[in-house]
Design a protein around this motif. Structure first.
Motif, short mmCIF file in Angstrom:
data_model
loop_
_atom_site.label_atom_id
_atom_site.label_comp_id
_atom_site.label_asym_id
_atom_site.label_seq_id
_atom_site.Cartn_x
_atom_site.Cartn_y
_atom_site.Cartn_z
N ALA A 70 -82.87 -10.68 52.75
CA ALA A 70 -81.37 -11.26 52.42
C ALA A 70 -81.91 -9.91 50.58
O ALA A 70 -80.65 -9.25 50.24
CB ALA A 70 -81.53 -12.03 52.59
N ALA A 71 -83.13 -10.22 50.09
CA ALA A 71 -83.04 -10.14 48.50
C ALA A 71 -83.24 -8.35 48.71
O ALA A 71 -82.71 -8.05 47.68
CB ALA A 71 -84.48 -10.85 47.73
N LYS A 72 -84.08 -7.90 49.71
CA LYS A 72 -83.87 -6.47 49.66
C LYS A 72 -82.87 -5.74 49.68
O LYS A 72 -82.54 -4.82 49.25
CB LYS A 72 -85.18 -6.06 50.83
N VAL A 73 -82.46 -6.07 50.93
CA VAL A 73 -80.91 -6.08 50.76
C VAL A 73 -79.79 -6.16 49.88
O VAL A 73 -79.31 -4.86 48.94
CB VAL A 73 -80.09 -6.29 52.06
N ALA A 106 -70.53 1.92 49.80
CA ALA A 106 -71.77 0.86 50.71
C ALA A 106 -72.37 0.05 50.98
O ALA A 106 -72.53 -0.31 49.92
CB ALA A 106 -72.17 2.39 51.96
N ARG A 107 -72.09 -0.38 51.90
CA ARG A 107 -72.98 -2.11 51.29
C ARG A 107 -73.71 -2.02 53.04
O ARG A 107 -73.73 -1.85 53.77
CB ARG A 107 -71.95 -3.34 51.63
N PHE A 157 -77.95 -3.63 58.29
CA PHE A 157 -77.13 -2.60 58.76
C PHE A 157 -76.42 -1.71 57.02
O PHE A 157 -76.55 -2.92 56.52
CB PHE A 157 -76.30 -3.06 59.55
N LEU A 158 -76.27 -0.63 57.42
CA LEU A 158 -76.04 -0.23 56.18
C LEU A 158 -74.14 0.10 56.66
O LEU A 158 -74.44 1.13 58.04
CB LEU A 158 -76.51 1.17 55.97
N ARG A 218 -85.10 5.10 52.21
CA ARG A 218 -86.07 5.26 50.94
C ARG A 218 -86.10 3.75 50.26
O ARG A 218 -86.87 3.64 50.00
CB ARG A 218 -85.69 6.26 49.81
N HIS A 219 -85.23 2.56 50.14
CA HIS A 219 -85.02 1.75 49.45
C HIS A 219 -86.20 0.65 50.35
O HIS A 219 -86.60 0.12 50.15
CB HIS A 219 -83.45 1.66 49.10
#
Length: 158
Positions: free
Chosen positions: A96-99, A109-110, A120-121, A153-154
């Motif tokens: 969750a921290a990465k997201v 976008a989220r 999910f994006l 990429r992230h």
């Protein structure tokens, strides 16, 4: 005299083409047209339906599959909005921290993470009350593609 001028102006506005050159707006109640635009822009577009009967379009961009979901539908028709959505599953869980790190710098976008470590994006496009111009829809599609590549990429997703 002012009434005649107002009536003439109202008639001219009513008869003016939308979106230039008579182009009709893109609306969520026409999944077939949205699929056509995807194809025109170089994306694959396979029109289908969800298990609940709402339309959906399977596509891909930036080497990643995505789905266009239709929302606000009545019996699979008269939809009001769409959502671009793509899922990500890594060998190691996506935190969750990465997201959240990605979400902090983004606006259109989220990303969300699941308790299983998938992500999910998603990007919504409101098309209620007359839709959006084709140029605006094409811009939203290009933005989705850029954001999808950025999110990949992230995550370091391959």
């Amino acid at each position: 005299m002012n009434h005649l001028r107002a009536a003439a102006l109202a008639a001219a506005v009513a008869l003016a083409p939308l979106g230039g050159a008579g182009a009709a707006n893109v609306e969520a109640d026409n999944p077939w047209r949205i699929a056509q635009i995807l194809q025109k822009e170089g994306y694959k577009a396979e029109l289908g339906a969800t298990s609940k009967g709402a339309p959906k379009i399977e596509s891909a961009a930036e080497g990643k599959k995505f789905t266009v979901f239709f929302y606000g539908c009545a019996n699979g028709q008269d939809c009001k909005s769409i959502q671009f959505s793509s899922g990500f599953r890594n060998k190691s869980p996506i935190t969750a921290a990465k997201v959240n790190e990605w979400n902090l710098g983004k606006r259109f976008a989220r990303a969300v993470s699941t308790d299983k470590g998938d992500a999910f994006l998603r990007m919504d496009v409101n098309m209620k009350n007359g839709g959006v111009s084709q140029a605006t829809f094409e811009n939203s599609l290009a933005l989705w593609s850029l954001l999808l590549a950025d999110f990949k990429r992230h995550l370091g997703w391959r």
